[in-house]
Design a protein around this motif. Structure first.
Motif, mmCIF file in Angstrom:
data_model
loop_
_atom_site.group_PDB
_atom_site.id
_atom_site.type_symbol
_atom_site.label_atom_id
_atom_site.label_comp_id
_atom_site.label_asym_id
_atom_site.label_seq_id
_atom_site.Cartn_x
_atom_site.Cartn_y
_atom_site.Cartn_z
ATOM 1 N N PHE A 28 86.698 14.507 -33.473
ATOM 2 C CA PHE A 28 85.976 13.461 -34.179
ATOM 3 C C PHE A 28 85.467 12.461 -33.165
ATOM 4 O O PHE A 28 86.197 12.044 -32.259
ATOM 5 C CB PHE A 28 86.867 12.772 -35.215
ATOM 6 N N ARG A 29 84.211 12.075 -33.349
ATOM 7 C CA ARG A 29 83.558 11.164 -32.418
ATOM 8 C C ARG A 29 82.912 10.005 -33.166
ATOM 9 O O ARG A 29 82.518 10.131 -34.313
ATOM 10 C CB ARG A 29 82.436 11.865 -31.663
ATOM 11 N N VAL A 30 82.765 8.927 -32.417
ATOM 12 C CA VAL A 30 81.867 7.832 -32.773
ATOM 13 C C VAL A 30 80.947 7.717 -31.575
ATOM 14 O O VAL A 30 81.415 7.453 -30.462
ATOM 15 C CB VAL A 30 82.632 6.513 -33.035
ATOM 16 N N GLY A 31 79.665 7.964 -31.779
ATOM 17 C CA GLY A 31 78.760 8.067 -30.639
ATOM 18 C C GLY A 31 79.206 9.248 -29.797
ATOM 19 O O GLY A 31 79.404 10.343 -30.306
ATOM 20 N N GLN A 32 79.426 9.024 -28.530
ATOM 21 C CA GLN A 32 79.920 10.086 -27.649
ATOM 22 C C GLN A 32 81.414 9.959 -27.361
ATOM 23 O O GLN A 32 81.972 10.740 -26.596
ATOM 24 C CB GLN A 32 79.135 10.081 -26.324
ATOM 25 N N ILE A 33 82.059 8.987 -27.976
ATOM 26 C CA ILE A 33 83.486 8.751 -27.723
ATOM 27 C C ILE A 33 84.344 9.569 -28.680
ATOM 28 O O ILE A 33 84.240 9.435 -29.900
ATOM 29 C CB ILE A 33 83.833 7.256 -27.866
ATOM 30 N N VAL A 34 85.186 10.410 -28.127
ATOM 31 C CA VAL A 34 86.130 11.195 -28.924
ATOM 32 C C VAL A 34 87.338 10.308 -29.213
ATOM 33 O O VAL A 34 87.931 9.738 -28.298
ATOM 34 C CB VAL A 34 86.580 12.461 -28.168
ATOM 35 N N TYR A 35 87.704 10.201 -30.484
ATOM 36 C CA TYR A 35 88.872 9.406 -30.824
ATOM 37 C C TYR A 35 90.001 10.241 -31.432
ATOM 38 O O TYR A 35 91.146 9.793 -31.486
ATOM 39 C CB TYR A 35 88.504 8.217 -31.723
ATOM 40 N N VAL A 36 89.706 11.460 -31.860
ATOM 41 C CA VAL A 36 90.725 12.401 -32.328
ATOM 42 C C VAL A 36 90.262 13.800 -31.940
ATOM 43 O O VAL A 36 89.085 14.123 -32.062
ATOM 44 C CB VAL A 36 90.932 12.334 -33.860
ATOM 45 N N ALA A 37 91.209 14.630 -31.478
ATOM 46 C CA ALA A 37 90.912 16.020 -31.147
ATOM 47 C C ALA A 37 92.126 16.877 -31.472
ATOM 48 O O ALA A 37 93.270 16.421 -31.338
ATOM 49 C CB ALA A 37 90.560 16.154 -29.667
ATOM 50 N N PHE A 38 91.870 18.096 -31.890
ATOM 51 C CA PHE A 38 92.948 19.016 -32.251
ATOM 52 C C PHE A 38 92.990 20.175 -31.273
ATOM 53 O O PHE A 38 91.952 20.610 -30.765
ATOM 54 C CB PHE A 38 92.740 19.548 -33.670
ATOM 55 N N SER A 39 94.191 20.692 -31.045
ATOM 56 C CA SER A 39 94.341 21.866 -30.188
ATOM 57 C C SER A 39 93.692 23.067 -30.872
ATOM 58 O O SER A 39 93.436 23.053 -32.080
ATOM 59 C CB SER A 39 95.826 22.140 -29.930
ATOM 60 N N GLY A 46 95.461 15.090 -30.634
ATOM 61 C CA GLY A 46 95.306 14.036 -29.635
ATOM 62 C C GLY A 46 94.538 12.904 -30.282
ATOM 63 O O GLY A 46 93.642 13.140 -31.095
ATOM 64 N N PHE A 47 94.898 11.679 -29.950
ATOM 65 C CA PHE A 47 94.242 10.544 -30.590
ATOM 66 C C PHE A 47 94.226 9.340 -29.661
ATOM 67 O O PHE A 47 95.079 9.194 -28.787
ATOM 68 C CB PHE A 47 94.929 10.184 -31.916
ATOM 69 N N GLY A 48 93.234 8.497 -29.874
ATOM 70 C CA GLY A 48 93.123 7.275 -29.097
ATOM 71 C C GLY A 48 94.290 6.350 -29.409
ATOM 72 O O GLY A 48 94.682 6.200 -30.568
#
Length: 119
Positions: A28-39, A46-48
């Protein structure tokens, strides 16, 4: 036990947020910033998270949380075992990570519309 499907609609519905797949991984992104990612296998989220607080988070519940790889320590990032999280806890982590990457007026509007943090 939390699953990707517990947080996916939330992440897709947050203002300015969108989902992408990068090398098969949902992020999941806002703009180009990833704030949540799954394996790839969907077991780790993974999360901010604030750098200055992550060591305390990991130490407080090491069965749930762990630090990212050495190469990712420069980022505001923590990993969580989805199976160790309940649905509400996983959703709260997603919203908190999103708050880190959107303007204050955006997350304040969300809080007014969702006073308990629920969507």
């Amino acid at each position: 036990m939390a699953e990707i499907d517990d947080v996916r609609p939330l992440g897709a519905g947050l203002e300015r947020s969108y989902e992408v797949y990068v090398r098969g991984r949902l992020k999941f992104r806002v703009g180009q910033i990833v704030y949540v990612a799954f394996s790839l296998d969907g077991t780790v989220m993974g999360f901010g998270f604030p750098k200055e607080e992550r060591a305390a988070l990991v130490a407080s519940e090491p069965h749930k949380f762990r630090l990212p790889s050495a190469s990712d320590m420069r980022f505001h990032w923590v990993h969580a075992d989805l199976a160790a999280l309940d649905r509400d806890e996983a959703r709260e982590l997603v919203v908190d990570a999103w708050r880190m990457v959107v303007p204050q007026k955006v997350w304040r509007a969300y809080e007014l519309a969702h006073p308990t943090g629920a969507d």
